[in-house]
Design an enzyme around this catalytic site. Structure first.
Site, short mmCIF file in Angstrom:
data_model
loop_
_atom_site.label_atom_id
_atom_site.label_comp_id
_atom_site.label_asym_id
_atom_site.label_seq_id
_atom_site.Cartn_x
_atom_site.Cartn_y
_atom_site.Cartn_z
N ASP A 21 0.88 -1.16 0.00
CA ASP A 21 0.00 0.00 0.00
C ASP A 21 0.93 1.22 0.00
O ASP A 21 2.12 1.12 0.32
CB ASP A 21 -0.94 -0.01 1.22
C1 BGC Z 1 -4.90 3.38 0.02
C2 BGC Z 1 -4.97 2.43 -1.16
C3 BGC Z 1 -4.78 3.20 -2.43
C4 BGC Z 1 -3.43 3.91 -2.37
C5 BGC Z 1 -3.11 4.72 -3.61
C6 BGC Z 1 -3.65 4.22 0.00
O1 BGC Z 1 -3.69 5.21 0.97
O2 BGC Z 1 -4.98 2.66 1.23
O3 BGC Z 1 -6.19 1.75 -1.18
O4 BGC Z 1 -4.85 2.33 -3.54
O5 BGC Z 1 -3.44 4.81 -1.26
O6 BGC Z 1 -3.90 5.85 -3.68
#
Ligand code: BGC
Length: 596
Positions: free
Chosen positions: A246
Site C-alpha cells: 500500500d
Molecule cells: C490506500 C490504497 C490506495 C493507495 C493509492 C492508499 O492510501 O490505502 O487503497 O490504492 O493509497 O492511492
C-alpha cells in the site's frame, strides 16, 4: 441477483514470456534488479529501456478510474474525469456477479483509453465493525460474498486487459492509526474470514496483483510478513502474480523482498538498501531474483494486454452506472405499500434535505473519482420523471454538515404539510465516513434526525431515503413508513433513486451488512478500533456480522440479507410428492406422498 462466477480469460504468461523473463533477468545488474522493486514515482514502475522493459501505470479504483494528471501527482480531486460508479458497499447489496463484472469491464475500458495498466481494486476487507471509515470501499461483512464479488470484479477488469489489485492484505479492518496498528487475529478467524476473500478471488479469477496492507498482522508488518506473503499466499495458494505495498506502507525494503513483497509504492530511496543487503549477504540473491522474475512476468503480461486503440463511451457508462445504482438500492421498509409513488400521490411531492440537490455519491479518500458527466440529483431526476403529472417542491431542511437550523426546519415542515407525499433525503456527510479515520458513533447528524422528526409530524406519507456508505443507526428515520437505502451510488445515483421511488425499477438489493439497532450490539464493540496500545484484538473471533447476531440472539435493526421489493409473495399450503420406482403414491401424515 446472481451469484456464480467463472474464471476470466486473462492473457497468461506462457513459455515465450518465461524465456524472455529469464533472458532479461540474466542481463540485469544487481542495481537494476533492486531498482525494479521500487516504484519510479507515485503511479508508475521503473522501466529498463535498454532491455525493452516498459513502465506500467497503476491507478485507483475501485469506484472508477482515478488517474492522476502526472506520475508525481498524489492530490485527490484533480484527476482525469472518469465514470463514477456506485461504491463497493452499494454494489455488494446487488449480490450480482454479472453486474459487478460489467462495471469492472467499463472501468477497464476507461483505463485502457487512458493507458492505465492496473486498477487498484477491488477492496475485500470485511465490515468487521460498521464504524470502519472505509466500509464504503468494501463489499460485505461475509467473506464468501466478498470473495465472489471480488472475483467478478477481477474478471471484468482482466478480460478487458487491465490488471486488478485485490487489497488490502490483510486484517486492515479499521482506519485509526492504520500505518502502525497490529491486528491480532487467531488462526481460524484469519483463514476462514479475513484471508478467505483473497483466496476465493485468486482461486476463481487469478488477479495479476495484490496489495499488502499498512498494518501489522500478529506482530509483523504485512509488507514484511514472510508467513503471510511467502508461506501462505505464494506457498499454500500457489499465487504467481505480484504483491505491491500500500502507498507508503514499507518500513524495511530488504525485509520486504525477503518476505515476498515484489513492489514498493510509491517511489522511495530504498533500492540501494536492497542492493546492499544482497552484497552484504543479508538477502540471498536468489530471493531477489525470484521477486524480479515475477515482476518481469507481470510487466510483460500487462504490456501484452494493452489495447492502444481502446475507446470508452462515457454516455453508455453513465447509463450502466445508473443501472448498477438501481440494482444496489435496498428497500428497507414499505408500510402500507407507500412506494412506489404513483397516481394522485405525485400531484405534489415535497423533496426535502440538501442531499437531494447537493448529492453525496461517493466516499472520500484515494478512491475519489472526478465524474465524467454531471452528477444527477434526486430532486431534478424526480422532477424530470414526474413531468406534467405533478409538482415537485423543495426545502433544504438542514445546514452544512447536517447542522440543525430552525428556520430551515420550519420551511421543511411547511413544504411537507402542503404536499401529498414527502421524500426526505438524509444520511452521512463526507466528514462522517472517510478513508484514514473511523466513525465513533452510528448516528445521522443531529440536523438530519430533527428533520425526519419534523417532517413526520407534518406529513404521514413520508419516505426517507438514506445516502451513506455503511450501516447507520436509525432511531428517528426508522419510524418513517417507507425507508430506502440509496448508498453512495455514483454519478447517476440521483436518477437511480428516482427510478426506484417511481417504480420504474423494482428494488431488489439485499443488505450485505447488518444494520444494528445500537452500536453496543455490534461484534467488535469492545475492541474497536484498538485497545489503546496500538493492538487491534479481533476478539470476537469467528463471530463477525450475522454470525454474532445469530449466536447471541440479538435482533438487529435490519439483518444481513434483508431487502424488500414491490413484488408480493404468498406462501400457500405445503404438499410434498415423492415418486417411487413403482410410481405408486403413498399417503402419509395427511399429505399426498409419491415415492421416487
Ligand atoms: C490506500 C490504497 C490506495 C493507495 C493509492 C492508499 O492510501 O490505502 O487503497 O490504492 O493509497 O492511492
Amino acid at each position: 441477483m446472481r451469484m456464480e462466477t467463472s474464471g476470466a480469460a486473462a492473457p497468461a504468461a506462457g513459455g515465450q514470456t518465461d524465456a524472455r523473463v529469464e533472458d532479461v533477468l540474466g542481463q540485469l545488474t544487481l542495481e537494476e534488479k533492486a531498482a525494479l522493486t521500487v516504484g519510479r514515482d507515485a503511479w508508475t514502475t521503473v522501466p529498463v529501456e535498454r532491455l525493452g522493459v516498459p513502465s506500467v501505470w497503476l491507478s485507483d479504483g475501485p469506484t472508477g478510474l482515478r488517474k492522476a494528471r502526472g506520475g508525481a501527482d498524489m492530490s485527490v480531486g484533480h484527476n482525469i474525469p472518469a465514470t463514477c460508479f456506485p461504491t463497493e458497499s452499494a454494489l455488494g447489496a446487488s449480490w450480482d456477479v454479472d453486474l459487478v463484472r460489467a462495471v469492472a469491464g467499463a472501468i477497464a475500458d476507461e483505463a485502457q483509453a487512458e493507458e492505465v495498466q492496473v486498477l487498484l481494486g477491488p477492496g475485500v476487507n470485511l465490515k468487521r465493525s460498521p464504524l470502519c471509515g472505509r466500509n464504503f470501499e468494501y463489499f460485505a461483512e461475509d467473506p464468501v460474498l466478498s470473495g465472489e464479488l471480488a472475483a467478478a470484479f477481477v474478471s471484468g477488469l482482466q478480460e478487458r486487459g487491465v490488471g486488478a489489485c485485490v487489497k488490502h492484505l490483510v486484517a486492515n479492518e479499521s482506519e485509526t492509526d492504520r500505518m502502525i496498528t497490529d491486528s491480532v487475529v487467531d488462526e481460524r478467524a484469519l483463514r476462514e474470514l479475513y484471508l478467505r476473500p483473497f483466496e476465493i478471488a485468486i482461486d476463481r479469477a487469478d488477479p495479476w496483483t495484490l496489495m499488502a496492507a499498512y498494518n501489522r498482522l500478529n506482530g509483523t508488518y504485512c509488507t514484511e510478513n514472510t508467513r503471510l506473503l511467502h508461506e501462505i499466499v505464494e506457498g499454500e495458494w500457489g499465487y504467481t502474480g505480484i504483491v505491491m505495498s500500500d502507498w507508503l506502507a514499507v518500513n524495511d525494503r530488504a525485509a520486504g523482498v525477503a518476505a515476498g513483497l515484489h513492489l514498493q509504492m510509491p517511489h522511495a530511496p530504498t533500492a540501494d538498501a536492497v542492493a546492499a543487503a544482497v552484497r552484504e549477504g543479508r538477502l540471498p540473491e536468489e530471493r531477489l531474483d525470484a521477486i524480479v522474475r515475477a515482476l518481469l512476468a507481470f510487466v510483460f503480461r500487462v504490456d501484452a494486454a494493452r489495447r492502444p486503440d481502446a475507446t470508452a463511451d462515457p454516455d453508455a457508462h453513465h447509463r450502466l452506472a445508473r443501472r448498477a445504482a438501481g440494482e444496489s438500492i435496498v428497500l428497507l421498509k414499505n408500510e402500507g405499500a407507500l412506494l412506489p409513488l404513483e397516481g394522485e400521490t405525485l400531484s405534489e411531492v415535497a423533496v426535502i434535505g440538501a442531499f437531494a440537490r447537493e448529492p453525496r455519491y461517493q466516499g472520500a479518500g484515494s478512491s475519489q473519482v472526478v465524474p465524467a458527466r454531471p452528477v444527477e440529483t434526486i430532486h431534478d431526476e424526480l422532477a424530470a420523471l414526474i413531468g406534467p403529472a405533478g409538482r415537485v417542491t423543495y426545502a433544504a431542511g438542514y445546514g452544512a454538515d447536517g447542522a440543525t437550523e430552525p428556520a430551515l426546519l420550519d420551511e421543511a415542515r411547511e413544504v411537507a404539510r402542503r404536499a401529498r407525499t414527502a421524500v426526505v433525503v438524509v444520511g452521512l456527510p463526507a466528514s462522517y465516513e472517510e478513508e484514514g479515520a473511523d466513525r465513533t458513533h452510528l448516528d445521522l447528524p443531529p440536523g438530519h434526525n430533527r428533520l425526519v422528526e419534523a417532517v413526520l409530524e407534518a406529513q404521514p406519507r413520508t419516505v426517507v431515503v438514506l445516502v451513506n456508505g455503511s450501516a447507520v443507526a436509525l432511531p428517528r428515520a426508522g419510524r418513517a413508513p417507507a425507508l430506502v437505502e440509496g448508498w453512495l451510488g455514483g454519478q447517476a445515483s440521483g436518477g437511480a433513486i428516482a427510478d426506484v421511488l417511481l417504480g420504474r425499477v423494482n428494488p431488489s438489493g439485499k443488505l450485505a451488512e447488518t444494520f444494528p439497532a445500537r452500536l453496543e450490539d455490534t461484534p467488535a464493540y469492545l475492541s474497536f478500533p484498538d485497545d489503546g496500545t496500538g493492538r487491534v484484538p479481533f476478539a470476537e473471533g469467528l463471530f463477525t456480522g450475522y454470525r454474532w447476531y445469530d449466536a447471541r440472539r440479538i435482533d438487529p435493526l435490519f439483518p444481513f440479507g434483508h431487502g424488500l421489493s414491490y413484488t408480493t409473495f404468498a406462501y400457500g399450503e405445503v404438499t410434498s410428492r415423492i415418486v417411487g420406482k413403482s410410481g405408486k403414491e403413498v399417503d402419509g401424515n395427511g399429505h399426498r406422498v409419491v415415492l421416487v
